[in-house]
Design an enzyme around this catalytic site. Structure first.
Site, PDB file in Angstrom:
ATOM      1  N   CYS A  56       5.659   5.314  -7.199  1.00 16.52           N
ATOM      2  CA  CYS A  56       4.329   5.114  -6.642  1.00 16.52           C
ATOM      3  C   CYS A  56       4.289   3.744  -5.971  1.00 16.52           C
ATOM      4  CB  CYS A  56       3.275   5.216  -7.739  1.00 16.52           C
ATOM      5  SG  CYS A  56       1.619   5.581  -7.124  1.00 16.52           S
ATOM      6  N   HIS A  69       0.316  13.428 -10.355  1.00 20.61           N
ATOM      7  CA  HIS A  69      -0.026  12.002 -10.394  1.00 20.61           C
ATOM      8  C   HIS A  69      -0.877  11.617  -9.186  1.00 20.61           C
ATOM      9  CE1 HIS A  69       0.900   7.653 -11.197  1.00 20.61           C
ATOM     10  NE2 HIS A  69       0.719   7.588  -9.886  1.00 20.61           N
ATOM     11  N   GLU A  70      -0.444  12.022  -7.985  1.00 20.36           N
ATOM     12  CA  GLU A  70      -1.184  11.649  -6.775  1.00 20.36           C
ATOM     13  C   GLU A  70      -2.542  12.344  -6.719  1.00 20.36           C
ATOM     14  OE1 GLU A  70      -0.166   9.185  -5.175  1.00 20.36           O
ATOM     15  OE2 GLU A  70       1.784   9.141  -6.148  1.00 20.36           O
ATOM     16  N   HIS A  72      -4.927  10.439  -8.715  1.00 19.22           N
ATOM     17  CA  HIS A  72      -5.551   9.344  -7.960  1.00 19.22           C
ATOM     18  C   HIS A  72      -6.759   9.864  -7.185  1.00 19.22           C
ATOM     19  CE1 HIS A  72      -2.858   6.183  -8.979  1.00 19.22           C
ATOM     20  NE2 HIS A  72      -1.818   6.613  -8.286  1.00 19.22           N
ATOM     21  N   HIS A  84      -3.852   3.692 -12.116  1.00 19.53           N
ATOM     22  CA  HIS A  84      -2.693   3.730 -13.013  1.00 19.53           C
ATOM     23  C   HIS A  84      -3.112   3.373 -14.435  1.00 19.53           C
ATOM     24  CE1 HIS A  84       0.161   3.104  -9.381  1.00 19.53           C
ATOM     25  NE2 HIS A  84       0.069   4.373  -9.690  1.00 19.53           N
TER      26      HIS A  84
END
Length: 749
Positions: free
Chosen positions: A172, A384-385, A388, A394
């Protein structure tokens, strides 16, 4: 021979990992080859594609690997694509059949799951077991110029070694990139849309105790627009089937993770692909293709995606095969409940650089430091993205980064999805969200979910309702009190199914006992009603059979209606072969009579009269039957109130009438016409008004005090009261002493 792309998601207990004598690449230390009959599987797929019967819709695939036999049973899966799914290839919209996408399980093994695609003949896939995940991929992806005696490879996750040594933020972007992105998000030139859906989370359901969004309870699906560039197309054999199979496996992976997560009462969040755009190799030279250049940095690549208008989608992603600097595998705009733009459901807006952008975007690459990452790493990167976009930064702090703990018990469980560096995916926490992420994401969902999420149209395991495709539904683990049914927190192909040896579940109906057996025949399961007798179980079903209806024309609803085929739907007039009518307004009828049930002879409206009238005394014995409060009356010109009076409906209330009177365009048109016709009168009125104001100022100016010493003092107005001073006395102390007492507020002794 054509290719078969088969993406598996299996749950099975195997122990074949740990043998590193046959490495596949620098990430995969051991694999085995597969060589089942591709022609046979292709024929089965074609037959299932045309099948009408339930049994023929399944595709069977049997093969042996890692010391055991696999017997897959798969069925077409349409849940990942919206009904209006659109596919663009090379700039042209094409008709595309998604029937090659499958979901299934291992035959005879509860809790297993397979997800994949079948296209013409060879296998590629991901195996995700209960204890040891495994993956299947086409052999040509690893042996491009070599002749091998197998068409596919299979490997365990225990045999995957993904290094974490590449940079402090490997996988990332670093903190400086997110800082610049945050500043840009705050520079929006347009007022962000405000969403207040607080009321949608207040109701609680009667079936299971949990939060429900009453207004739009099923709006739980985020629709995706996914583009792939020409490099991604090259990576996967330059076939659209292989590209769509990759997209399908990524979406299924995050769908499984998000659906199994409880975001502070918001559950069953799912994903559905609405549109796919595949840039083929010829698009590399297309000047309208923003992704045509080979050397594009990760921030610029995300910006190119954001410069397109994505208002029709919850999220828009680009998949690529590029080796970005510092080992970055993905990048996305971080969502927030308020205060900045970006994340899910974000609209196209103008920013400080003068450009309109959509910040509901992200990008994913499958290449890292010159090598292609294993599928499980790519899947977790996508989750994960998207995390966001859903509002989670994070993870930080001891509570949410257990992989950094000194305690080995916490450390061996690994970090969560939103950890800053890429995880290997094989630890207990790698496929879960931390409590920090759950808190952040739930706040964003609470504000934005209802602005762009849609109904999935798919059964929702965990809502307490047994829907098509479910055997039972007792809710989630914290709500399920059912010993017969697997709760919604269980693995994909285990949840909402009956436990082994159980006959039924109370969630299926009232004729199942808490011991998971059918109730005896003749046991009551439904109370009697005006139009139906008491319901009784039949002894072989959990559902309560339909109750026996009472005779037609039986009185119901407080004797204002009669039963028709077990439903209280007929008028009381039908009991006497009459028709119901509406009592109209006449001089003889007051507002109370207008709320009576009125009957007439068939096809004779002039005979309409109240049930309490002399005309129908023979039928109703002089008893007046009234309408229910709220019923229409006086030929639908009013409604009956609780006092059984007909209240006329005035569509225009006093405020509405006042508004129309003031802002009526005809009023201003009439005034304008009068002014044109009588201009001389308007002129005289204007002159008179000016003279009146001038006279007023002239008269009042002589009485107005002024600070100018050269002007004469103001004249007193006639009849002005003058203040009279009290007469002077020689007793000065006695005059001042009370004044002192008043001013100082002191008492003197």
């Amino acid at each position: 021979m054509g290719l078969l792309r088969l993406v598996f998601l299996l749950s099975w207990a195997a122990s074949a990992g740990g043998l590193y004598g046959n490495p596949l690449n620098k990430y995969i230390r051991h694999y085995e080859g597969l060589s089942y009959n591709v022609d046979s599987l292709h024929q089965k797929h074609q037959r299932a594609k045309r099948a009408v019967s339930q049994e023929d819709q399944f595709v069977h695939l049997d093969f042996q690997a890692h010391g055991r036999q696999f017997n897959l049973r798969m069925k077409k899966d349409t849940s990942l694509f919206s009904p209006d799914f659109k596919l663009e290839v090379g700039g042209e919209t094409v008709n595309y059949d998604t029937s090659h996408i499958y979901t299934g399980q291992l035959f005879g093994e509860q809790g297993t799951l397979s997800h994949g695609s079948v296209v013409d003949g060879k296998s590629k896939g991901l195996l995700k077991p209960l204890k040891a995940h495994s993956y299947v991929e086409p052999s040509e992806r690893f042996f491009k110029d070599q002749a091998v005696p197998f068409h596919s490879v299979m490997y365990h996750e225990d045999d995957i070694k993904y290094p974490h040594k590449y940079g402090s933020e490997g996988g990332c972007a670093d903190s400086s990139v997110f800082k610049r992105m945050k500043e840009y998000q705050m520079s929006v030139q347009e007022e962000p849309e405000k969403h207040d859906h607080k009321e949608d989370h207040e109701d609680s359901g009667p079936v299971i105790l949990r939060k429900k969004r009453a207004a739009q309870a099923e709006k739980n699906t985020c629709q995706l627009f996914i583009q792939t560039d020409h490099l991604f197309y090259k990576r996967y054999g330059e076939t659209r089937e292989a590209v769509i199979a990759q997209i399908s496996s990524h979406v299924k992976a995050i769908d499984t993770i998000y659906q199994s997560t409880d975001f502070s009462g918001i559950r069953n969040i799912s994903f559905m692909v609405k549109r796919i755009r595949i840039n083929v190799t010829s698009d590399e030279k297309d000047p309208t293709n923003p992704f045509r250049f080979p050397n594009i940095g990760v921030e610029k690549f995300l910006e190119l995606n954001s410069e397109q208008n994505h208002d029709d989608y919850c999220l828009a992603y680009v998949f690529t095969d590029r080796d970005f600097d510092d080992g970055v595998l993905g990048l996305a705009w971080v969502g927030a409940p308020s205060g900045s733009s970006g994340g899910i459901c974000e609209r196209n807006k103008l920013y400080s650089d003068g450009k309109k952008k959509s910040l509901n975007t992200g990008i994913i690459t499958v290449q890292n430091y010159g090598s292609h990452v294993p599928p499980k790493v790519s899947h977790i990167t996508f989750a994960h993205e998207v995390g966001h976009n859903f509002g989670s930064p994070h993870d930080s702090g001891n509570e949410c980064t257990p992989g950094e703990a000194k305690n080995l018990g916490f450390k061996e469980n690994g970090n969560f999805i939103m950890y800053a560096r890429t995880t290997s995916g094989d630890k207990l926490n790698n496929n879960k969200f931390s409590i920090c992420s759950v808190r952040n994401i739930s706040q964003v969902l609470d504000k934005k979910e209802n602005s762009c999420f849609v109904e999935s149209g798919q059964p929702i395991c965990g809502n307490g309702l047994v829907e098509p495709g479910e055997q039972c539904d007792c809710g989630y683990s914290d709500q399920c009190k059912d010993e017969c049914c697997y709760d919604a927190n269980q693995p994909e192909n285990l949840k909402c199914t009956l436990k082994p040896g159980k006959q039924c579940s109370p969630s299926q109906g009232p004729c199942c006992t808490t011991d998971c057996t059918f109730k005896r025949a003749s046991e009551n399961c439904r109370e009697e009603s005006d139009c139906a007798k008491m319901g009784t179980c039949n002894g072989n079903s959990a559902q309560c059979p339909p109750s026996e209806p009472r005779e037609n024309l039986t009185e119901c609803n407080r004797a204002t209606q009669v039963c028709i085929k077990g439903q209280c739907s007929g008028s009381i007039c039908e009991r006497y072969d009459l028709e119901e009518c509406t009592c109209g307004s006449t001089d003889e009828k007051d507002d109370k009579e207008l709320c009576h049930v009125c009957c007439m002879e068939k096809m004779k409206p002039h005979t309409c009269a109240s049930t309490g009238s002399e005309a129908w005394k023979a039928y109703f014995k002089g008893k007046t039957i009234t309408l229910q409060p709220g019923s229409p009356c006086n030929e639908f010109k009013g409604y009956c109130d609780v006092f059984m009076r007909c209240r006329l409906v005035d569509a225009d209330g006093p405020l509405a009438r006042l508004k129309k009177a003031i802002f009526n365009p005809e009023l201003y048109e009439n005034i304008a016409e009068w002014i044109v016709a009588h201009w001389w009168a308007v002129l005289l009125m204007g002159i008179a008004l000016i003279m009146l104001m001038a006279g007023f100022i002239k008269i009042c100016s002589v009485h107005t005090p002024s600070s100018n010493p050269k002007l004469p003092p103001p004249k007193p107005l006639p009849g002005t009261l003058k203040r009279r001073r009290p007469p002077q006395t020689t007793q000065q102390p006695s005059r001042q002493r009370p004044r002192e007492n008043y001013q100082m507020g002191h008492m003197r002794h």
